[in-house]
Design a protein around this motif. Structure first.
Motif, PDB file in Angstrom:
ATOM      1  N   VAL A  32      12.793  11.175  12.557  1.00 49.16           N
ATOM      2  CA  VAL A  32      12.498   9.751  12.620  1.00 49.16           C
ATOM      3  C   VAL A  32      11.870   9.400  11.282  1.00 49.16           C
ATOM      4  O   VAL A  32      10.856   9.977  10.887  1.00 49.16           O
ATOM      5  CB  VAL A  32      11.521   9.427  13.773  1.00 49.16           C
ATOM      6  CG1 VAL A  32      11.132   7.965  13.745  1.00 49.16           C
ATOM      7  CG2 VAL A  32      12.137   9.817  15.104  1.00 49.16           C
ATOM      8  N   ARG A  33      12.458   8.464  10.575  1.00 51.87           N
ATOM      9  CA  ARG A  33      11.954   8.074   9.263  1.00 51.87           C
ATOM     10  C   ARG A  33      11.427   6.650   9.341  1.00 51.87           C
ATOM     11  O   ARG A  33      12.108   5.757   9.810  1.00 51.87           O
ATOM     12  CB  ARG A  33      13.071   8.145   8.225  1.00 51.87           C
ATOM     13  CG  ARG A  33      13.669   9.514   8.090  1.00 51.87           C
ATOM     14  CD  ARG A  33      14.877   9.497   7.141  1.00 51.87           C
ATOM     15  NE  ARG A  33      15.705  10.668   7.276  1.00 51.87           N
ATOM     16  CZ  ARG A  33      15.413  11.858   6.798  1.00 51.87           C
ATOM     17  NH1 ARG A  33      14.310  12.043   6.157  1.00 51.87           N
ATOM     18  NH2 ARG A  33      16.236  12.885   6.980  1.00 51.87           N
ATOM     19  N   GLN A  34      10.179   6.497   8.902  1.00 54.37           N
ATOM     20  CA  GLN A  34       9.599   5.165   8.910  1.00 54.37           C
ATOM     21  C   GLN A  34       8.487   5.117   7.865  1.00 54.37           C
ATOM     22  O   GLN A  34       7.587   5.943   7.863  1.00 54.37           O
ATOM     23  CB  GLN A  34       9.029   4.816  10.279  1.00 54.37           C
ATOM     24  CG  GLN A  34       8.513   3.401  10.358  1.00 54.37           C
ATOM     25  CD  GLN A  34       8.159   3.023  11.778  1.00 54.37           C
ATOM     26  OE1 GLN A  34       8.336   3.782  12.706  1.00 54.37           O
ATOM     27  NE2 GLN A  34       7.645   1.831  11.940  1.00 54.37           N
TER      28      GLN A  34
END
Length: 122
Positions: A32-34
């Protein structure tokens, strides 16, 4: 070390980490990239806990208050603590911030002492 040698060493390290990361990524859930942060889930398999507390109020009380951090096997295989359980429970609450209310100490100590006596007697 000269700049070119230093740069080459750095590139080799980055390549090794990239390769290792790619191998791990194949075995793990999607990342998950944020906001520039990457979170990655990993599967974790723990061994089965073969020990169990006795049924009843004492076993339930110890399971509810102690097994968030300790396995039943670990608790049941402690050296005989007897009266030292009181200091141990207090240490878990104060030093390790176990979510135990001070008013529950006496009941937890009584339960641990009863379980210890029953476990050693079996």
């Amino acid at each position: 070390m000269s700049r070119p040698a230093h740069r080459a060493t750095g590139l080799l390290a980055v390549a090794a980490l990239t390769f290792a990361g790619a191998a791990l990524a194949q075995r793990q859930a999607p990342a998950v990239r944020q906001g520039g942060i990457v979170l990655q889930s990993a599967a974790l398999t723990l061994p089965d806990d073969k020990a169990a507390f006795p049924e009843g109020a004492a076993g339930e009380l110890v399971a509810n208050n102690c097994t968030g951090c300790h396995s039943a096997e670990m608790i049941l295989n402690q050296p005989q603590l007897g009266a030292k359980w009181k200091a141990t429970v207090e240490k878990m609450r104060t030093a390790y911030h176990a979510p135990i209310a001070p008013e529950d100490d006496a009941a937890i100590v009584a339960a641990l002492t009863a379980i210890e006596a029953g476990h050693r007697g079996s």
